[in-house]
Motif scaffolding. Structure first.
Motif, PDB file in Angstrom:
ATOM      1  N   ALA A 105     -10.477  -9.244  -5.811  1.00 36.54           N
ATOM      2  CA  ALA A 105      -9.032  -9.413  -5.635  1.00 36.54           C
ATOM      3  C   ALA A 105      -8.389  -8.217  -4.961  1.00 36.54           C
ATOM      4  N   ALA A 106      -9.181  -7.205  -4.598  1.00 37.78           N
ATOM      5  CA  ALA A 106      -8.696  -6.011  -3.887  1.00 37.78           C
ATOM      6  C   ALA A 106      -7.710  -5.201  -4.723  1.00 37.78           C
ATOM      7  N   VAL A 107      -7.929  -5.179  -6.048  1.00 34.88           N
ATOM      8  CA  VAL A 107      -7.094  -4.385  -6.948  1.00 34.88           C
ATOM      9  C   VAL A 107      -8.009  -3.531  -7.819  1.00 34.88           C
ATOM     10  N   PRO A 108      -7.510  -2.464  -8.435  1.00 40.43           N
ATOM     11  CA  PRO A 108      -8.333  -1.636  -9.313  1.00 40.43           C
ATOM     12  C   PRO A 108      -8.908  -2.441 -10.480  1.00 40.43           C
ATOM     13  N   ASP A 154      -5.499  -1.902   5.608  1.00 47.79           N
ATOM     14  CA  ASP A 154      -5.758  -0.459   5.589  1.00 47.79           C
ATOM     15  C   ASP A 154      -5.036   0.264   6.716  1.00 47.79           C
ATOM     16  N   GLU A 155      -4.884  -0.395   7.863  1.00 46.39           N
ATOM     17  CA  GLU A 155      -4.298   0.260   9.029  1.00 46.39           C
ATOM     18  C   GLU A 155      -2.844   0.652   8.792  1.00 46.39           C
ATOM     19  N   VAL A 156      -2.112  -0.184   8.022  1.00 45.62           N
ATOM     20  CA  VAL A 156      -0.698   0.105   7.783  1.00 45.62           C
ATOM     21  C   VAL A 156      -0.538   1.313   6.881  1.00 45.62           C
ATOM     22  N   ILE A 157      -1.339   1.360   5.809  1.00 45.37           N
ATOM     23  CA  ILE A 157      -1.210   2.452   4.848  1.00 45.37           C
ATOM     24  C   ILE A 157      -1.753   3.757   5.406  1.00 45.37           C
ATOM     25  N   SER A 158      -2.728   3.657   6.316  1.00 42.43           N
ATOM     26  CA  SER A 158      -3.382   4.868   6.818  1.00 42.43           C
ATOM     27  C   SER A 158      -2.474   5.729   7.696  1.00 42.43           C
ATOM     28  N   VAL A 159      -1.348   5.165   8.162  1.00 44.97           N
ATOM     29  CA  VAL A 159      -0.417   5.944   8.984  1.00 44.97           C
ATOM     30  C   VAL A 159       0.165   7.084   8.135  1.00 44.97           C
ATOM     31  N   GLY A 160       0.015   8.287   8.579  1.00 40.50           N
ATOM     32  CA  GLY A 160       0.529   9.434   7.836  1.00 40.50           C
ATOM     33  C   GLY A 160      -0.495  10.044   6.905  1.00 40.50           C
ATOM     34  N   TYR A 161      -1.676   9.406   6.794  1.00 43.48           N
ATOM     35  CA  TYR A 161      -2.710   9.946   5.918  1.00 43.48           C
ATOM     36  C   TYR A 161      -3.997  10.173   6.707  1.00 43.48           C
ATOM     37  N   ASN A 162      -3.890  10.829   7.814  1.00 45.81           N
ATOM     38  CA  ASN A 162      -5.053  11.084   8.651  1.00 45.81           C
ATOM     39  C   ASN A 162      -5.773  12.372   8.266  1.00 45.81           C
ATOM     40  N   SER A 163      -5.204  13.097   7.331  1.00 45.77           N
ATOM     41  CA  SER A 163      -5.816  14.358   6.928  1.00 45.77           C
ATOM     42  C   SER A 163      -7.068  14.101   6.114  1.00 45.77           C
ATOM     43  N   TYR A 172      -3.453   8.178  -0.550  1.00 45.17           N
ATOM     44  CA  TYR A 172      -3.608   6.997   0.306  1.00 45.17           C
ATOM     45  C   TYR A 172      -4.129   5.799  -0.485  1.00 45.17           C
ATOM     46  N   TYR A 173      -5.214   6.005  -1.220  1.00 44.97           N
ATOM     47  CA  TYR A 173      -5.796   4.908  -2.002  1.00 44.97           C
ATOM     48  C   TYR A 173      -4.844   4.441  -3.100  1.00 44.97           C
ATOM     49  N   SER A 174      -4.142   5.377  -3.705  1.00 46.17           N
ATOM     50  CA  SER A 174      -3.205   5.019  -4.768  1.00 46.17           C
ATOM     51  C   SER A 174      -2.059   4.156  -4.232  1.00 46.17           C
ATOM     52  N   LEU A 175      -1.491   4.585  -3.089  1.00 46.93           N
ATOM     53  CA  LEU A 175      -0.395   3.822  -2.493  1.00 46.93           C
ATOM     54  C   LEU A 175      -0.866   2.435  -2.059  1.00 46.93           C
ATOM     55  N   ARG A 176      -2.044   2.375  -1.419  1.00 44.71           N
ATOM     56  CA  ARG A 176      -2.593   1.084  -0.980  1.00 44.71           C
ATOM     57  C   ARG A 176      -2.820   0.150  -2.169  1.00 44.71           C
ATOM     58  N   ASP A 177      -3.434   0.658  -3.218  1.00 50.02           N
ATOM     59  CA  ASP A 177      -3.736  -0.174  -4.382  1.00 50.02           C
ATOM     60  C   ASP A 177      -2.465  -0.657  -5.069  1.00 50.02           C
ATOM     61  N   LYS A 179       0.433  -1.296  -3.716  1.00 53.19           N
ATOM     62  CA  LYS A 179       1.034  -2.368  -2.928  1.00 53.19           C
ATOM     63  C   LYS A 179       0.232  -3.665  -3.049  1.00 53.19           C
ATOM     64  N   ARG A 180      -1.098  -3.549  -3.057  1.00 56.66           N
ATOM     65  CA  ARG A 180      -1.919  -4.744  -3.195  1.00 56.66           C
ATOM     66  C   ARG A 180      -1.782  -5.356  -4.592  1.00 56.66           C
ATOM     67  N   VAL A 181      -1.615  -4.529  -5.589  1.00 55.78           N
ATOM     68  CA  VAL A 181      -1.377  -5.048  -6.942  1.00 55.78           C
ATOM     69  C   VAL A 181      -0.086  -5.854  -6.972  1.00 55.78           C
ATOM     70  N   GLN A 182       0.951  -5.360  -6.312  1.00 53.56           N
ATOM     71  CA  GLN A 182       2.213  -6.097  -6.277  1.00 53.56           C
ATOM     72  C   GLN A 182       2.048  -7.456  -5.603  1.00 53.56           C
ATOM     73  N   VAL A 183       1.254  -7.505  -4.531  1.00 55.24           N
ATOM     74  CA  VAL A 183       1.002  -8.786  -3.864  1.00 55.24           C
ATOM     75  C   VAL A 183       0.266  -9.734  -4.804  1.00 55.24           C
ATOM     76  N   ALA A 184      -0.781  -9.235  -5.474  1.00 52.73           N
ATOM     77  CA  ALA A 184      -1.570 -10.081  -6.375  1.00 52.73           C
ATOM     78  C   ALA A 184      -0.734 -10.571  -7.555  1.00 52.73           C
ATOM     79  N   VAL A 185       0.098  -9.694  -8.085  1.00 52.58           N
ATOM     80  CA  VAL A 185       0.940 -10.060  -9.231  1.00 52.58           C
ATOM     81  C   VAL A 185       1.977 -11.103  -8.822  1.00 52.58           C
ATOM     82  N   THR A 186       2.608 -10.915  -7.674  1.00 57.11           N
ATOM     83  CA  THR A 186       3.594 -11.887  -7.197  1.00 57.11           C
ATOM     84  C   THR A 186       2.924 -13.221  -6.897  1.00 57.11           C
ATOM     85  N   LEU A 187       1.710 -13.156  -6.400  1.00 57.63           N
ATOM     86  CA  LEU A 187       0.950 -14.377  -6.138  1.00 57.63           C
ATOM     87  C   LEU A 187       0.687 -15.137  -7.441  1.00 57.63           C
TER      88      LEU A 187
END
Length: 715
Positions: A105-108, A154-163, A172-177, A179-187
Motif C-alpha cells: 500500500a506504499a505506507v509504513p 517520488d519525483e514530486v517530493i524529491s524537489v528540494g531534497y537533492n542533498s 524526504y522519506y518522512s514527508l513522502r510517507d 502524504k501517501r498515508v493521507q491518500v490511503a486513509v482518504t481512499l
C-alpha cells in the motif's frame, strides 16, 4: 380527523393495506368537512415512510447489528475453545501480513497493523459471516499503493531534497510517507462511504457483474503486479515505484537495470524465508487432518528474521533495509483530507466493489458449507463501516483475506469471536511489543507476500479449464488478465467489466436455434438433432430460440427461422400485402356485391396464410393463384401447415421483436405480459394463438388441420 387516522396507523398491528382502508375511509369523511385531501395524502405517505412499529424497529436493529442476535445465544461450552484457538492462529498470521501488505500500500508498516485491528474489531459487530477474516489483502493493498504512488510520486517530493545528507534523506522519506498515508486513509474513507451508500440502497447485487472468470483473471494479474513490486525488496535494490499503464513493465525494467547492485545478504535472507514458508505450507497441506492447528510459519519466520537481523546487525553491517520505527500505542483519530476526493473517486469505486466482491464470495462459500445465510447488503454496510470508521484511525482499505479465512475456518472458528480475538492480538503488539519488530528486514516481508501469492498463481490453470468448458469465459479471463496487467488494476477492471457486458450481448445475438420433436407417448419436446427417438408431427414445425427477442437479434431470429423450417416471414408479409391488394381490386370490381360465393372467394384470397401457417392450396386444393404467390417462401417438400414458436426460454420481447413476430403471425408460446404491453394482439393476431405449453399448441394445430381437411373434402 386526519390526526385520528394517523394515530390509528401508528398503533395498527395489521398490514399497510388495512391502514390504507382506514385512511381512505377517513379522507372520504374529510371531503365533506372541507379538509384538503391532498395534504392528508401527503401526511399519510410520509408517515408510512418514516414510521414503524416496535417489532419492525427491533428487526431493523438486529439487521444492522447482527451481534445482538447471535451473541445472547452464544454456546460458550461448545464454541469458545474453538474460537480461541482460531483467533490465536489467525492473529499470528494477521501480524506479519499486516506489516507486509503495508509495503504494497506504499505506507509504513505500522499502518498495516492499524488496518489489522480497527476494521477487524468493527466487523465483529456488523458482519454476518462467521468465518471470514477481515483485514489487509494483497490485491486491495496493491490497488491502494498504485493510487498513493500516482498521487504522491517520488519525483514530486524529491524537489528540494537533492542533498546526500542523512537528515535530508530522512525528512524526504518522512514527508513522502505522510502524504501517501493521507491518500490511503482518504481512499479508505471514500470507499467506505461508497459501500455504505450501496448497502443502504440495497445494491448488494452489484457483485454479480464481477463474474468468476473476470475476478480470477483480475486477481491473477494483480498477483503478477504484487510479485513484481516485491522484487526490489527481495533483491535489496533501490528503484522507484510505478503506477498506471505498463507499470509492471517499467518496474521489471527498473529492477533488471539495477540487478548488479543486488544486496546479497538481503537476497539470502529472503530466499531462505521463501524456502521455509513453502516447506511449512506443504507440511500444513499434507498433514492437515493430523495437525490440531496449522504451523504458523509466517510468525516463526518473522521472529527468526527479526532475531537474526538484530543479532548480526544486518542494517549496519550489510546495508539490509528493515521495517524501522514502529510507534508504540494507538494514534489519535484524525479527519481524512477531503480535498483529495475528486482525484481518487474512480479508484475508490473500484476498490469498494472489488473489496465487497472478494468478501461476499468467500462468505458465501463458508455459509454454504456450514449451513447458514449471509446478507449481501449488510456485508456492504459492515465493510463500509470498517473502512470509513477505520480511516479516522489511519487504516487503509481492507477486505476479506482468503488465506486467513481458510485458517480461521479450519482451526475451529465458529463465530465472529475468533476475528475479535485476532484483532486483540494485533492490539497487544501495537500497544506493548511493536518496537521489537523494528529490526525486521523488509526482504522477510517480501518473502511472506510472494509465498502467499502461490494460490493466485495456480489460477493460470484456469486457461486449460475454460478452454475445455467455455471459450467465452476463457476470453473474459484472458481480457481481464491482459488488461489488468498492462493497463493497471483500475483501468483493467473497467475494461474487463465492459468486455463481460459485451459477451452478454454477443450471446444473445448468437443463440441456439432448435427444431423440437415429441418424445413418443409424452408431452415432452426435445431437439430433433440431439435426440434420436424424438419425432416430428407431419406438417408441424416447432421452432425454439434460447434467448430473448429484441432489436439486436430479431434479424438473426428471422434468418434462423427460414433456415430451420423453410418458412420466410418476410416473404409471408409481402405475399399477404399482395393478396390484400388483389382482394381490394376484386372487391372494387365486384362493386360490393353481397353474393356469398364471392365473399367466400374474397376471404380465401385475403387469407393467403391463415392462422397456424396453413396454406389453402396445400390442403384444400385451391387453384386460384395462391400457389404462385406463396410457393417461393415455403419449400414444397416440407408441406408445413402449422408453425409453433416456443417462447418458454424467452425473458422479454421489445417492440422490434414484436413486429418480427407479427410478420409471422403464427402460433406463439407464452410471453403474454410483454406482448400485451407492446399491443401485439389485434384482429389478425388474436390471443387464441397463445398457449401455455408446446403440447397444447400441437394439439390445437392438429385439430385445426383436421377441421380444414374435412372442410376441403366437403367442398
Amino acid at each position: 380527523q386526519i390526526s385520528a387516522v394517523l394515530s390509528q396507523f401508528l398503533y395498527a398491528e395489521e398490514h399497510l393495506y388495512a391502514s390504507s382502508v382506514i385512511f381512505l375511509h377517513k379522507v372520504k369523511l374529510s371531503y365533506h368537512t372541507g379538509i384538503n385531501i391532498w395534504s392528508a395524502s401527503v401526511s399519510f405517505f410520509l408517515l408510512c415512510l418514516f414510521s414503524c412499529s416496535s417489532k419492525k424497529a427491533k428487526s431493523h436493529l438486529y439487521s444492522f447489528l447482527p451481534i445482538l442476535k447471535w451473541l445472547p445465544r452464544y454456546p460458550v461450552k461448545e464454541y469458545l475453545l474453538g474460537d480461541i484457538i482460531s483467533g490465536i492462529s489467525t492473529g499470528v498470521m494477521q501480524l506479519p501480513q499486516g506489516l507486509a501488505y503495508a509495503l504494497l500500500a506504499a505506507v509504513p508498516p505500522v499502518f498495516g497493523l492499524y488496518s489489522s485491528f480497527y476494521p477487524v474489531f468493527l466487523y465483529t459487530f456488523f458482519g454476518t459471516s462467521k468465518h471470514i477474516s477481515i483485514g489487509t489483502f494483497a490485491v486491495i493493498s496493491m490497488m491502494v499503493g498504485g493510487v498513493a504512488v500516482r498521487q504522491v510520486p517520488d519525483e514530486v517530493i524529491s524537489v528540494g531534497y537533492n542533498s546526500t545528507n542523512t537528515t535530508d534523506a530522512s525528512d524526504y522519506y518522512s514527508l513522502r510517507d505522510d502524504k501517501r498515508v493521507q491518500v490511503a486513509v482518504t481512499l479508505a474513507f471514500l470507499s467506505g462511504i461508497i459501500q455504505l451508500c450501496l448497502g443502504f440502497l440495497r445494491f448488494g447485487f452489484v457483485a454479480i457483474y464481477l463474474t468468476e472468470p473476470l475476478v480470477r483473471g483480475f486477481t491473477t494479474a494483480a498477483a503478477v503486479h504484487v510479485f513484481t513490486s516485491q522484487l526490489k525488496y527481495l533483491l535489496g535494490v533501490k528503484t522507484s515505484r510505478y503506477s498506471g499503464p505498463l507499470s509492471v513493465v517499467y518496474s521489471l525494467a527498473a529492477v533488471f537495470s539495477k540487478i548488479t547492485t543486488t544486496n546479497i545478504a538481503a537476497l539470502i535472507v529472503g530466499l531462505t524465508c521463501i524456502v521455509l514458508l513453502l516447506i511449512g505450507k506443504e507440511i500444513n497441506l499434507r498433514f492437515k487432518k493430523k495437525l490440531p492447528v496449522p504451523i504458523p510459519m509466517e510468525i516463526i519466520v518473522v521472529i527468526i528474521g527479526t532475531g537474526v537481523s538484530a543479532g548480526m546487525n544486518l542494517t549496519e553491517s550489510y546495508g539490509v533495509d528493515v521495517v524501522g520505527k514502529i510507534p508504540q500505542g494507538l494514534s489519535a483519530p484524525a479527519v481524512p483530507e477531503i480535498q483529495l476526493i475528486p482525484a481518487i473517486f474512480i479508484d475508490a469505486v473500484a476498490i469498494a466493489i472489488v473489496g465487497f466482491s472478494m468478501a461476499v464470495s468467500m462468505a458465501k462459500i463458508f455459509a454454504l458449507k456450514h449451513g447458514y445465510t449471509i446478507d449481501g447488503n449488510q456485508e456492504l454496510i459492515a465493510l463500509g463501516i470498517c473502512n470509513s470508521v477505520g480511516s479516522f484511525f489511519q487504516s487503509f482499505p481492507i477486505t476479506c483475506s482468503m488465506s486467513r479465512s481458510l485458517v480461521q475456518e479450519s482451526t475451529g472458528g465458529k463465530t465472529q469471536i475468533a476475528g475479535a480475538l485476532s484483532s486483540v492480538m494485533v492490539l497487544l503488539v501495537i500497544v506493548a511489543i511493536g518496537y521489537l519488530f523494528e529490526p525486521l528486514p523488509q526482504t522477510v516481508l517480501a518473502a511472506i507476500v510472494m509465498v502467499n501469492l502461490k494460490g493466485m498463481f495456480k489460477q493460470f490453470g484456469d486457461v486449460a479449464h475454460f478452454w475445455r468448458t467455455s471459450k467465452i469465459e476463457l476470453a473474459i479471463w484472458v481480457v481481464a488478465f491482459v488488461a489488468s496487467l498492462f493497463l493497471g488494476l483500475d483501468y483493467g477492471l473497467l475494461t474487463a467489466v465492459a468486455f463481460a457486458m459485451i459477451t452478454v450481448i454477443y450471446r444473445t445475438q448468437r443463440p441456439q436455434y432448435r427444431i423440437l420433436g415429441q418424445i413418443p407417448d409424452t408431452d415432452i419436446y426435445c431437439d430433433v438433432e440431439e435426440y434420436e427417438e424424438v419425432k416430428e408431427y407431419p406438417g408441424i414445425k416447432i421452432f425454439q430460440a434460447n434467448t430473448s427477442l429484441y432489436f439486436a437479434n430479431s434479424e438473426s431470429y428471422t434468418s434462423a427461422l427460414k433456415k430451420k423450417t423453410g418458412v420466410d416471414p418476410c416473404a409471408i408479409l409481402a405475399a399477404r400485402k399482395k393478396a390484400q391488394k388483389k382482394h381490394a381490386r376484386e372487391v372494387k370490381k365486384a362493386n360490393k356485391t353481397n353474393d356469398v360465393e364471392a365473399s367466400v372467394k374474397h376471404e380465401i384470397a385475403n387469407d393467403g396464410l391463415p392462422v397456424n401457417g396453413k396454406f389453402a392450396y396445400v390442403d384444400a386444393g385451391v387453384q386460384d393463384g395462391s400457389p404462385d404467390e406463396l410457393e417461393h417462401f415455403v419449400e414444397p417438400k416440407t408441406n408445413i401447415h402449422s408453425l409453433i414458436l416456443d417462447f418458454t426460454p424467452v425473458n422479454f420481447v421489445d417492440s422490434v421483436g414484436a413486429k418480427t413476430l407479427k410478420s409471422v403471425s403464427l402460433f406463439v408460446c407464452p410471453v403474454m405480459n410483454e406482448l400485451t404491453r407492446l399491443n401485439f394482439f389485434d384482429n389478425t393476431v388474436t390471443r387464441e394463438l397463445l398457449f401455455h405449453s408446446i403440447h397444447d399448441a400441437v394439439l390445437a394445430c392438429q385439430v385445426k388441420d383436421r377441421s380444414a381437411s374435412q372442410t376441403a373434402l366437403d367442398h
